[in-house]
Design a protein around this motif. Structure first.
Motif, PDB file in Angstrom:
ATOM      1  N   THR A  20       0.901 -18.048   4.889  1.00 23.35           N
ATOM      2  CA  THR A  20      -0.419 -17.220   4.466  1.00 23.35           C
ATOM      3  C   THR A  20      -1.882 -16.939   3.584  1.00 23.35           C
ATOM      4  N   ALA A  21      -2.152 -18.163   3.289  1.00 21.87           N
ATOM      5  CA  ALA A  21      -3.190 -18.853   3.202  1.00 21.87           C
ATOM      6  C   ALA A  21      -3.793 -18.918   4.603  1.00 21.87           C
ATOM      7  N   ALA A  22      -3.790 -19.531   6.156  1.00 16.83           N
ATOM      8  CA  ALA A  22      -4.135 -19.729   7.065  1.00 16.83           C
ATOM      9  C   ALA A  22      -4.517 -17.631   7.000  1.00 16.83           C
ATOM     10  N   ILE A  23      -3.595 -16.799   7.769  1.00 12.21           N
ATOM     11  CA  ILE A  23      -4.000 -15.841   7.687  1.00 12.21           C
ATOM     12  C   ILE A  23      -4.841 -15.677   7.284  1.00 12.21           C
ATOM     13  N   ALA A  24      -4.516 -14.992   5.636  1.00 14.12           N
ATOM     14  CA  ALA A  24      -5.782 -15.047   4.825  1.00 14.12           C
ATOM     15  C   ALA A  24      -7.182 -15.615   5.394  1.00 14.12           C
ATOM     16  N   LYS A  25      -7.647 -16.562   5.262  1.00 14.47           N
ATOM     17  CA  LYS A  25      -8.728 -18.002   6.212  1.00 14.47           C
ATOM     18  C   LYS A  25      -8.832 -17.094   7.447  1.00 14.47           C
ATOM     19  N   LYS A  26      -8.393 -16.262   8.118  1.00  8.14           N
ATOM     20  CA  LYS A  26      -8.429 -17.055   9.689  1.00  8.14           C
ATOM     21  C   LYS A  26      -8.894 -15.190   9.691  1.00  8.14           C
ATOM     22  N   HIS A  27      -8.808 -13.932   8.634  1.00  6.39           N
ATOM     23  CA  HIS A  27      -9.161 -12.716   8.418  1.00  6.39           C
ATOM     24  C   HIS A  27     -10.434 -12.384   7.678  1.00  6.39           C
ATOM     25  N   ASN A  28     -10.943 -13.773   6.368  1.00  4.07           N
ATOM     26  CA  ASN A  28     -11.361 -13.784   5.353  1.00  4.07           C
ATOM     27  C   ASN A  28     -11.097 -13.052   4.642  1.00  4.07           C
ATOM     28  N   VAL A  29      -9.692 -12.736   4.132  1.00 10.62           N
ATOM     29  CA  VAL A  29      -9.063 -11.681   2.914  1.00 10.62           C
ATOM     30  C   VAL A  29      -8.814 -12.852   1.664  1.00 10.62           C
TER      31      VAL A  29
END
Ligand code: P1T
Length: 379
Positions: free
Chosen positions: A156-165
């Motif tokens: 989930t953190a990888a997705i958050a980082k990818k989208h700057n969320v």
């Protein structure tokens, strides 16, 4: 410093005034100034209080963060996080979560123009389907309350980082003894410190922990400006609770394993939800990101029989029928009418919170007594 030492010593020092080893309860509203602005770092207790500050340091230490913030309740801590947002922003949240968090999101913050998507996150890839240019925050509870689903924090953190969320993780059920979300890439860790952190069912409190200085500054501003702080007496109790967190959690986990195993073998039990079972759908992630499987169990009676579940709850003698969790004493709850009553029936049933569901917070009593209590109540 390793975790068990941190619970006792992490970011703590003897009190500066008289060398008290345990931080005193600074039951004061205000602090003397020798000239306007001439003070020792404390002006007014909404902004800073030495007992609360000692606790905030301890929070930061046990979660491997840099900054800790203490609030008057878990919901007050969540409220502060959502106040980072503005109208038009969107949040992606776990669909199985504490009913009060759902109520805060939908009944308060939706009214201020923030949009919430409640999403099954057991497959982290699903989160990405809901990300758009308005998405500002991903809100994760893991294990979830009350279904004990496990969300992969690293993925989930990888997705958050990818989208700057931003990624916030409600770590109430696991505690930092079992998992440390900041180390797995989360930006914010949140606790209902009312639960395992306090550990003795004698306070209501919330916590936030972060690593990033700018994020901490924004949250401290909200904490002071909105004012939902906790008092010095409760800060003292929480500090005392933290010192035994590791020993309590170890016993909670051992007892929960024994109780879950017993329930799973009982002919009058339908489903048992506990992430330690090999056939739990998220067992592999649980094993990877948690040290053990926690003290919480949910289960339903055979045939999902509502009246059997209610009878069972009424017959329990050592398990106390009550809201809350994480104290040394075992508690039993009925999520549909208690902790999750504010979620519409159709919504909660989608995630498995049916009327026959019982939730147990397994305490640190003798395992045999807990099992015997369930045996007599099921019988
Ligand atoms: O009750 P409070 O300290 O405000 O914390 C709210 C909260 C937040 N997050 C989780 C995962 C929680 O479980 C809670 C509170 N939960 C209960 C009171 C309960 O019995 O589930």
């Amino acid at each position: 410093m390793k975790f068990n030492t941190k619970t006792i010593h992490g970011k703590q020092h003897p009190d500066l005034a008289y060398g008290a080893v345990i931080p005193p309860i600074y039951q004061t509203t205000t602090y003397v100034q020798t000239t306007p602005g001439g003070h020792k770092g404390f002006e007014y207790s909404r902004t800073h209080n030495p007992t609360r500050q000692a606790l905030e340091n301890a929070f930061a230490s046990i979660e491997n963060g840099e900054f800790g913030l203490a609030f008057g309740s878990g919901l007050a801590a969540i409220d502060a996080v959502i106040k980072l947002l503005k109208p038009g922003d969107e949040v992606i949240s776990t669909n199985d979560l504490y009913g009060g968090t759902y109520r805060l999101f939908t009944s308060i913050f939706e009214g201020f123009g923030i949009k919430f998507h409640f999403v099954g996150m057991e497959n982290a890839a699903n989160i990405e389907n809901f990300v758009n240019h308005n998405t500002k925050l991903i809100w994760v509870e893991t294990p979830t309350n009350p279904m004990l689903n496990i969300i992969d924090i690293k993925a989930t953190a990888a997705i958050a980082k990818k989208h700057n969320v931003l990624l916030a993780v409600d770590n109430t059920f696991a505690t930092p003894y079992l998992q440390q979300p900041l180390d797995l890439g989360a930006d914010i860790v949140m606790h209902s410190a009312t639960k395992y952190i306090g550990g003795h069912s004698d306070l209501v409190m919330g916590a936030l922990i972060v690593k990033d200085k700018d994020l901490a500054k924004k949250l401290y501003f909200i904490q002071n400006a909105s004012g939902a702080i906790c008092g010095p007496q409760d800060s003292f109790l929480a500090l005392r609770g933290i010192k035994t967190l590791h020993v309590r959690m170890q016993r909670h986990c051992e007892n929960a394993k024994a109780v879950a195993t017993y329930l799973a073998s009982h002919p009058k039990v339908e489903n048992v939800y506990w992430p330690g079972f090999k056939n739990h759908p998220n067992h592999t992630i649980a094993k990877t990101q948690m040290k053990d499987f926690g003290g919480m169990i949910s289960f339903s009676t055979k045939g999902n029989d509502y009246s059997e579940s209610i009878k069972l709850l009424e017959k329990l003698r050592i398990f106390t029928l009550a809201e809350s969790l994480g104290g040394v004493e075992s508690l039993a709850g009925h999520p549909a009418s208690m902790t999750h009553a504010s979620i519409p029936k159709a919504e909660r049933e989608k995630t498995g919170v049916v009327d026959s569901l019982i939730r147990l917070s397994v305490g640190i009593e003798d395992e045999e007594d807990l099992i015997n209590d369930l045996k007599q109540a099921l019988g």
